[in-house]
Design an enzyme around this catalytic site. Sequence first.
Site, PDB file in Angstrom:
ATOM      1  N   HIS A 178     -19.614  44.986 -14.151  1.00 45.75           N
ATOM      2  CA  HIS A 178     -19.310  46.287 -13.760  1.00 45.75           C
ATOM      3  C   HIS A 178     -18.229  47.070 -14.696  1.00 45.75           C
ATOM      4  CE1 HIS A 178     -17.131  49.299 -11.460  1.00 45.75           C
ATOM      5  NE2 HIS A 178     -18.081  49.304 -10.302  1.00 45.75           N
ATOM      6  N   GLY A 190     -18.927  51.806  -3.492  1.00 48.43           N
ATOM      7  CA  GLY A 190     -17.727  51.431  -3.805  1.00 48.43           C
ATOM      8  C   GLY A 190     -16.834  51.782  -2.805  1.00 48.43           C
ATOM      9  N   GLY A 191     -16.029  52.914  -2.658  1.00 46.26           N
ATOM     10  CA  GLY A 191     -15.185  53.254  -1.790  1.00 46.26           C
ATOM     11  C   GLY A 191     -15.910  53.501  -0.269  1.00 46.26           C
ATOM     12  N   GLU A 245     -15.921  48.559 -14.526  1.00 41.65           N
ATOM     13  CA  GLU A 245     -14.270  48.287 -14.519  1.00 41.65           C
ATOM     14  C   GLU A 245     -13.971  46.835 -15.291  1.00 41.65           C
ATOM     15  OE1 GLU A 245     -13.843  48.979 -10.408  1.00 41.65           O
ATOM     16  OE2 GLU A 245     -14.381  51.178 -10.822  1.00 41.65           O
ATOM     17  N   GLY A 283     -15.909  56.689  -8.563  1.00 36.22           N
ATOM     18  CA  GLY A 283     -14.549  57.114  -7.674  1.00 36.22           C
ATOM     19  C   GLY A 283     -14.069  58.265  -7.983  1.00 36.22           C
ATOM     20  N   SER A 290     -19.683  57.151  -6.529  1.00 33.35           N
ATOM     21  CA  SER A 290     -19.414  58.090  -5.520  1.00 33.35           C
ATOM     22  C   SER A 290     -20.694  58.588  -4.549  1.00 33.35           C
ATOM     23  CB  SER A 290     -19.200  59.620  -6.261  1.00 33.35           C
ATOM     24  OG  SER A 290     -17.763  59.372  -7.024  1.00 33.35           O
ATOM     25  N   TRP A 296     -16.417  46.270  -2.397  1.00 37.29           N
ATOM     26  CA  TRP A 296     -15.045  46.666  -2.063  1.00 37.29           C
ATOM     27  C   TRP A 296     -14.149  46.534  -2.975  1.00 37.29           C
ATOM     28  CZ3 TRP A 296     -13.703  43.743   3.371  1.00 37.29           C
ATOM     29  CH2 TRP A 296     -14.366  44.508   4.623  1.00 37.29           C
TER      30      TRP A 296
HETATM   31  P1  PGA Z   1     -17.582  54.213  -5.734  1.00 35.13           P
HETATM   32  O1  PGA Z   1     -17.904  52.891  -6.862  1.00 35.13           O
HETATM   33  O2  PGA Z   1     -18.762  54.393  -4.896  1.00 35.13           O
HETATM   34  O3  PGA Z   1     -16.209  54.228  -5.319  1.00 35.13           O
HETATM   35  O4  PGA Z   1     -17.534  55.667  -6.815  1.00 35.13           O
HETATM   36  C1  PGA Z   1     -19.053  52.693  -7.124  1.00 35.13           C
HETATM   37  C2  PGA Z   1     -18.769  51.280  -7.906  1.00 35.13           C
HETATM   38  O5  PGA Z   1     -17.996  51.205  -8.739  1.00 35.13           O
HETATM   39  O6  PGA Z   1     -19.516  50.368  -7.855  1.00 35.13           O
END
Ligand code: PGA
Length: 245
Positions: A98, A228-229, A100, A174, A207, A13
């Site tokens: 991750h 993710g999203g 990020e 993302g 994605s 999330w």
């Molecule tokens: P996303 O993110 O599915 O929104 O691209 C995946 C993730 O960073 O784990």
Amino acid sequence: MPDPTRKLIVGNWKMNGLRADLEEVRALIAALDDAPSAARLALCPPATLLHGAAAVAHGSAVEIGAQDVSTQMCGAHTGDLAAEMLRDSGARLVIVGHSERRADHAESNAVVADKVRAVLRAGLEPIVCVGELESERDAGRAEAVVRAQVSASLPAELDGHAFAIAYEPVWAIGSGKTPTLEQVSGMHAVIRDVLGARPSPILYGGSVKPSNAHELLHAPGVDGALVGGASLKADDFLAIIRAAE
Ligand code: PGA
């Protein structure tokens, strides 16, 4: 050790979700109660929702995980969370490294390896993320970068413990862009080569959505997905879970 023939689908999330959003967890679990999935399932809400999500998911097919952890066990580290605290809040898995966090918090492979050690000390299961930048892929360095990340992010202490790797090309996260299936399977084969005899699942992330989940999840060498999203809404996440079958 987890069953290597079972897909592992993990929702991340990220920095999204308030207590009201636990309704999505309830809805997901209700749907899975009606029609169970053969996949192993986990959801990683923000730390503020770990306890609540774990209470909702108690006794269900959905395991709860955290998104990050401190390298330290306790003490003067304002704002950080120790692995034991995550376990105490109901987490069983922890996402580590991750992209990020590698980008926003300058986490090196050495820091990631220390975080993996912290996760193991608490008896939790790490999901270690790796993946190349778009510039690295364009320069033909994707394989070398990912090989180096996997080697340097996995401490020797992992041997004999359950863990997963998530291959997440940074440019696919993302962005709505996904690699070709050949690129995904090719990189998963590279990671499998680095892992050697260790049977850990290798997830694809970046994605993943209901419309592409089936082909990604059934590409050679793909043992699951880090989502993710599309994990924020029960309906979307459920569609991805169903695509694993
Ligand atoms: P996303 O993110 O599915 O929104 O691209 C995946 C993730 O960073 O784990």
